[in-house]
Design a protein around this motif. Sequence first.
Motif, PDB file in Angstrom:
ATOM      1  N   GLU A   1      31.332  44.005  23.946  1.00  0.00           N
ATOM      2  CA  GLU A   1      31.006  42.644  23.509  1.00  0.00           C
ATOM      3  C   GLU A   1      31.045  41.642  24.666  1.00  0.00           C
ATOM      4  O   GLU A   1      31.001  40.442  24.440  1.00  0.00           O
ATOM      5  CB  GLU A   1      32.002  42.200  22.429  1.00  0.00           C
ATOM      6  CG  GLU A   1      31.926  42.978  21.129  1.00  0.00           C
ATOM      7  CD  GLU A   1      30.682  42.619  20.331  1.00  0.00           C
ATOM      8  OE1 GLU A   1      30.304  41.440  20.332  1.00  0.00           O
ATOM      9  OE2 GLU A   1      30.093  43.525  19.708  1.00  0.00           O
ATOM     10  N   ARG A   2      31.088  42.112  25.907  1.00  0.00           N
ATOM     11  CA  ARG A   2      31.273  41.216  27.050  1.00  0.00           C
ATOM     12  C   ARG A   2      30.067  40.302  27.257  1.00  0.00           C
ATOM     13  O   ARG A   2      28.912  40.697  27.048  1.00  0.00           O
ATOM     14  CB  ARG A   2      31.549  42.014  28.332  1.00  0.00           C
ATOM     15  CG  ARG A   2      30.400  42.867  28.832  1.00  0.00           C
ATOM     16  CD  ARG A   2      30.834  43.757  30.006  1.00  0.00           C
ATOM     17  NE  ARG A   2      31.352  43.000  31.107  1.00  0.00           N
ATOM     18  CZ  ARG A   2      30.594  42.555  32.123  1.00  0.00           C
ATOM     19  NH1 ARG A   2      29.295  42.807  32.153  1.00  0.00           N
ATOM     20  NH2 ARG A   2      31.136  41.879  33.111  1.00  0.00           N
ATOM     21  N   LEU A   3      30.372  39.057  27.624  1.00  0.00           N
ATOM     22  CA  LEU A   3      29.379  38.051  27.996  1.00  0.00           C
ATOM     23  C   LEU A   3      28.327  37.814  26.910  1.00  0.00           C
ATOM     24  O   LEU A   3      27.143  37.623  27.183  1.00  0.00           O
ATOM     25  CB  LEU A   3      28.689  38.437  29.309  1.00  0.00           C
ATOM     26  CG  LEU A   3      29.615  38.540  30.537  1.00  0.00           C
ATOM     27  CD1 LEU A   3      28.821  38.996  31.756  1.00  0.00           C
ATOM     28  CD2 LEU A   3      30.299  37.204  30.809  1.00  0.00           C
ATOM     29  N   LYS A   4      28.802  37.774  25.664  1.00  0.00           N
ATOM     30  CA  LYS A   4      27.919  37.416  24.559  1.00  0.00           C
ATOM     31  C   LYS A   4      27.763  35.896  24.510  1.00  0.00           C
ATOM     32  O   LYS A   4      28.733  35.150  24.670  1.00  0.00           O
ATOM     33  CB  LYS A   4      28.492  37.914  23.229  1.00  0.00           C
ATOM     34  CG  LYS A   4      28.569  39.432  23.102  1.00  0.00           C
ATOM     35  CD  LYS A   4      27.199  40.039  22.901  1.00  0.00           C
ATOM     36  CE  LYS A   4      27.314  41.539  22.630  1.00  0.00           C
ATOM     37  NZ  LYS A   4      25.996  42.154  22.421  1.00  0.00           N
TER      38      LYS A   4
ATOM     39  N   LEU B   1      38.961  29.037  33.618  1.00  0.00           N
ATOM     40  CA  LEU B   1      37.972  28.557  34.590  1.00  0.00           C
ATOM     41  C   LEU B   1      37.924  29.483  35.804  1.00  0.00           C
ATOM     42  O   LEU B   1      36.849  29.806  36.313  1.00  0.00           O
ATOM     43  CB  LEU B   1      38.310  27.136  35.032  1.00  0.00           C
ATOM     44  CG  LEU B   1      38.038  25.992  34.051  1.00  0.00           C
ATOM     45  CD1 LEU B   1      38.568  24.691  34.627  1.00  0.00           C
ATOM     46  CD2 LEU B   1      36.559  25.868  33.751  1.00  0.00           C
ATOM     47  N   SER B   2      39.087  29.906  36.268  1.00  0.00           N
ATOM     48  CA  SER B   2      39.153  30.778  37.442  1.00  0.00           C
ATOM     49  C   SER B   2      38.472  32.116  37.171  1.00  0.00           C
ATOM     50  O   SER B   2      37.731  32.634  38.020  1.00  0.00           O
ATOM     51  CB  SER B   2      40.614  30.998  37.842  1.00  0.00           C
ATOM     52  OG  SER B   2      40.713  31.836  38.965  1.00  0.00           O
ATOM     53  N   GLU B   3      38.720  32.679  35.982  1.00  0.00           N
ATOM     54  CA  GLU B   3      38.137  33.970  35.635  1.00  0.00           C
ATOM     55  C   GLU B   3      36.618  33.895  35.515  1.00  0.00           C
ATOM     56  O   GLU B   3      35.925  34.907  35.686  1.00  0.00           O
ATOM     57  CB  GLU B   3      38.736  34.467  34.316  1.00  0.00           C
ATOM     58  CG  GLU B   3      40.226  34.809  34.412  1.00  0.00           C
ATOM     59  CD  GLU B   3      40.829  35.092  33.047  1.00  0.00           C
ATOM     60  OE1 GLU B   3      40.069  35.041  32.045  1.00  0.00           O
ATOM     61  OE2 GLU B   3      42.036  35.344  32.969  1.00  0.00           O
ATOM     62  N   ALA B   4      36.078  32.700  35.218  1.00  0.00           N
ATOM     63  CA  ALA B   4      34.639  32.561  34.966  1.00  0.00           C
ATOM     64  C   ALA B   4      33.853  32.090  36.186  1.00  0.00           C
ATOM     65  O   ALA B   4      32.642  31.884  36.092  1.00  0.00           O
ATOM     66  CB  ALA B   4      34.427  31.574  33.817  1.00  0.00           C
ATOM     67  N   ARG B   5      34.494  31.963  37.342  1.00  0.00           N
ATOM     68  CA  ARG B   5      33.796  31.423  38.511  1.00  0.00           C
ATOM     69  C   ARG B   5      32.555  32.235  38.881  1.00  0.00           C
ATOM     70  O   ARG B   5      31.514  31.672  39.225  1.00  0.00           O
ATOM     71  CB  ARG B   5      34.750  31.385  39.711  1.00  0.00           C
ATOM     72  CG  ARG B   5      35.722  30.227  39.691  1.00  0.00           C
ATOM     73  CD  ARG B   5      36.635  30.261  40.891  1.00  0.00           C
ATOM     74  NE  ARG B   5      37.494  31.456  40.884  1.00  0.00           N
ATOM     75  CZ  ARG B   5      38.394  31.732  41.821  1.00  0.00           C
ATOM     76  NH1 ARG B   5      38.535  30.913  42.853  1.00  0.00           N
ATOM     77  NH2 ARG B   5      39.146  32.813  41.744  1.00  0.00           N
ATOM     78  N   GLU B   6      32.640  33.533  38.808  1.00  0.00           N
ATOM     79  CA  GLU B   6      31.530  34.378  39.238  1.00  0.00           C
ATOM     80  C   GLU B   6      30.315  34.274  38.315  1.00  0.00           C
ATOM     81  O   GLU B   6      29.205  34.644  38.696  1.00  0.00           O
ATOM     82  CB  GLU B   6      31.980  35.834  39.307  1.00  0.00           C
ATOM     83  CG  GLU B   6      33.107  36.087  40.301  1.00  0.00           C
ATOM     84  CD  GLU B   6      33.557  37.541  40.294  1.00  0.00           C
ATOM     85  OE1 GLU B   6      32.851  38.355  39.662  1.00  0.00           O
ATOM     86  OE2 GLU B   6      34.599  37.837  40.902  1.00  0.00           O
ATOM     87  N   PHE B   7      30.538  33.747  37.096  1.00  0.00           N
ATOM     88  CA  PHE B   7      29.461  33.742  36.111  1.00  0.00           C
ATOM     89  C   PHE B   7      29.030  32.320  35.749  1.00  0.00           C
ATOM     90  O   PHE B   7      28.398  32.110  34.712  1.00  0.00           O
ATOM     91  CB  PHE B   7      29.922  34.481  34.847  1.00  0.00           C
ATOM     92  CG  PHE B   7      30.345  35.898  35.101  1.00  0.00           C
ATOM     93  CD1 PHE B   7      29.422  36.927  35.065  1.00  0.00           C
ATOM     94  CD2 PHE B   7      31.662  36.204  35.402  1.00  0.00           C
ATOM     95  CE1 PHE B   7      29.807  38.243  35.320  1.00  0.00           C
ATOM     96  CE2 PHE B   7      32.056  37.513  35.651  1.00  0.00           C
ATOM     97  CZ  PHE B   7      31.123  38.535  35.610  1.00  0.00           C
ATOM     98  N   MET B   8      29.365  31.354  36.595  1.00  0.00           N
ATOM     99  CA  MET B   8      29.067  29.966  36.253  1.00  0.00           C
ATOM    100  C   MET B   8      27.564  29.672  36.223  1.00  0.00           C
ATOM    101  O   MET B   8      27.130  28.746  35.539  1.00  0.00           O
ATOM    102  CB  MET B   8      29.767  29.012  37.228  1.00  0.00           C
ATOM    103  CG  MET B   8      29.347  29.152  38.674  1.00  0.00           C
ATOM    104  SD  MET B   8      30.298  28.052  39.757  1.00  0.00           S
ATOM    105  CE  MET B   8      29.916  26.449  39.058  1.00  0.00           C
TER     106      MET B   8
END
Length: 298
Positions: free
Chosen positions: A68-71, A253-260
């Motif tokens: 279910e990742r990045l839905k 926020l830190s965990e999502a930096r690569e997918f901003m």
Amino acid sequence: MGERMVWQNRQLLWERRKKQFKEFWQVFRKNKLAMTGLAIFICLILMVVFADTIANYEMQVIHQNRTERLKKPSAAHWFGTDTVGRDVFARIIHGSRVSLLIGFSTTAMSLVLGGILGSITGFYGGALDHAVMRIIDVIVSIPSMLLNIAIVAALGPSIQNLVMAMTIAEIPRFTRVTRSMVIGAAEDEYVEAARVGGASNRRIIIRHIFPNIIGPIIVQATVSVARIILTAAGLSFIGLGVQPPIPEWGAMLSEAREFMMTNPYLIIIPGLFIALSVFSFNTIGDGLRDALDPRMKQ
């Protein structure tokens, strides 16, 4: 007869407090931004109280489901899912507990410790006041973020160490505010009357001075909560605050930096909740300042 007089005095005190609260509320509710901030604050508190009812902590916040990742946001996942398939809405809800716990606990400890130091130094003065304020000046001379980073880096990243570091950085603010208010109040007539009546210094500070200076301290506390939430998010963002998998808005926020760029909702949603919480406490602080200022009631 004596019991009747005590009862009458309590009734008069209750009526006076009701009148004071009514006057305070009339001024506070005229501030539209403060009322908006209060509404947001109530929503945040409801999120904290009913977090377990809204979302299951283990299954939706901690458990990883990579299928279910990045839905994208949908009816099944209102705020989408993160990089390991966890529900972002559930993590935001439970993250409010962490962020507000850090904000309130740090502010409470800073207020108590800073209030005690400020009251003692402001009331007694002399060598004690000089020594304590020089220590405070040394702490203030260090940028608060740098001080927080140094302490957490030395002790290790955890919620407890984060709260300890920010408490040390916040104590000087409450000490200075309390001290300045106590110095002014110590020269008032009601303090002299209490001394003549045989009241001890401790009783004068606790029963006479502190209730009359609590207004500015409360305002400082609301602003402090907003500053602490923002600081905690910043430290978590650089890896020195709350550690995964515990949900915290800055850590999210830190965990999502690569997918901003590909999944901007992972950045926008936690950032929006940080901004709303900071806005809420700052506007409530402004409203309290106006409502507690006698000049605003004229």
